[in-house]
Design a protein around this motif. Structure first.
Motif, PDB file in Angstrom:
ATOM      1  N   ILE A 199     -24.627  39.425 -83.142  1.00  0.00           N
ATOM      2  CA  ILE A 199     -24.505  38.882 -84.494  1.00  0.00           C
ATOM      3  C   ILE A 199     -23.180  39.317 -85.119  1.00  0.00           C
ATOM      4  O   ILE A 199     -22.530  38.538 -85.819  1.00  0.00           O
ATOM      5  CB  ILE A 199     -25.724  39.260 -85.353  1.00  0.00           C
ATOM      6  N   ALA A 200     -22.748  40.537 -84.853  1.00  0.00           N
ATOM      7  CA  ALA A 200     -21.440  40.983 -85.345  1.00  0.00           C
ATOM      8  C   ALA A 200     -20.333  40.104 -84.759  1.00  0.00           C
ATOM      9  O   ALA A 200     -19.442  39.653 -85.494  1.00  0.00           O
ATOM     10  CB  ALA A 200     -21.205  42.450 -84.992  1.00  0.00           C
ATOM     11  N   ASP A 201     -20.394  39.826 -83.464  1.00  0.00           N
ATOM     12  CA  ASP A 201     -19.401  38.951 -82.831  1.00  0.00           C
ATOM     13  C   ASP A 201     -19.426  37.561 -83.461  1.00  0.00           C
ATOM     14  O   ASP A 201     -18.379  36.971 -83.736  1.00  0.00           O
ATOM     15  CB  ASP A 201     -19.661  38.835 -81.326  1.00  0.00           C
ATOM     16  N   TRP A 202     -20.618  37.043 -83.698  1.00  0.00           N
ATOM     17  CA  TRP A 202     -20.809  35.729 -84.323  1.00  0.00           C
ATOM     18  C   TRP A 202     -20.130  35.699 -85.694  1.00  0.00           C
ATOM     19  O   TRP A 202     -19.386  34.772 -86.015  1.00  0.00           O
ATOM     20  CB  TRP A 202     -22.318  35.469 -84.418  1.00  0.00           C
ATOM     21  N   ALA A 203     -20.379  36.728 -86.509  1.00  0.00           N
ATOM     22  CA  ALA A 203     -19.811  36.781 -87.862  1.00  0.00           C
ATOM     23  C   ALA A 203     -18.298  37.006 -87.828  1.00  0.00           C
ATOM     24  O   ALA A 203     -17.555  36.371 -88.588  1.00  0.00           O
ATOM     25  CB  ALA A 203     -20.495  37.880 -88.677  1.00  0.00           C
ATOM     26  N   LEU A 204     -17.840  37.887 -86.966  1.00  0.00           N
ATOM     27  CA  LEU A 204     -16.408  38.178 -86.883  1.00  0.00           C
ATOM     28  C   LEU A 204     -15.602  36.984 -86.372  1.00  0.00           C
ATOM     29  O   LEU A 204     -14.414  36.877 -86.651  1.00  0.00           O
ATOM     30  CB  LEU A 204     -16.161  39.400 -85.996  1.00  0.00           C
TER      31      LEU A 204
END
Length: 144
Positions: free
Chosen positions: A87-92
């Motif tokens: 999810i962090a990768d998705w948001a970043l």
């Protein structure tokens, strides 16, 4: 911690029990604060994720003490799992949950969502996701 690690930890700590949409919603708010064009978060954060997350008084998960006692639920005490990194990768990478819109705030009111938050009227209700209420900035926010 690099930005990815820091965001994954805040996602787990702030919304780990809220399911994938709840975690994506929190990640969206964090990134909305990073990318907002004016107001308090732009002035203080200047587009820097670390400044947004470590801004005093913003996230309980970065407070070592809450209510005068040690906070057992912090970003340091709860390492993320693969879902939090995903999810962090998705948001970043620029994604956000569309239902959150431009929301800059969320909180769990332990009851119905009030229409305005913060209470000075700088936010208006956008959506409820699981137990959290999300708020978009009003014109008043941009004067802060």
């Amino acid at each position: 911690m690099d930005d990815r690690e820091l965001l994954a930890r805040i996602i787990k700590c702030e919304a780990g029990g809220e399911g994938e949409n709840g975690m994506k919603a929190v990640a969206s708010v964090v990134m909305n604060r990073v990318n907002v064009s004016s107001g308090e978060y732009q002035r203080i954060g200047q587009g820097d994720l670390r400044k947004i997350i470590y801004q005093e008084g913003q996230f309980d998960c970065v407070r070592p003490v809450l209510g005068g006692v040690a906070n057992p639920q912090t970003i340091w005490a709860n390492p993320p799992e693969q879902i939090h990194y995903d999810i962090a990768d998705w948001a970043l990478s620029g994604h956000k949950l569309f239902t959150v819109g431009a929301s800059l705030w969320y909180f769990n009111p332990f009851g119905p969502c009030p229409y305005t938050f913060p209470y000075n009227g700088s936010g208006s209700f956008q959506v409820a996701i699981v137990k959290h209420c999300f708020y978009n900035p009003t014109a008043l926010y941009f004067e802060t």
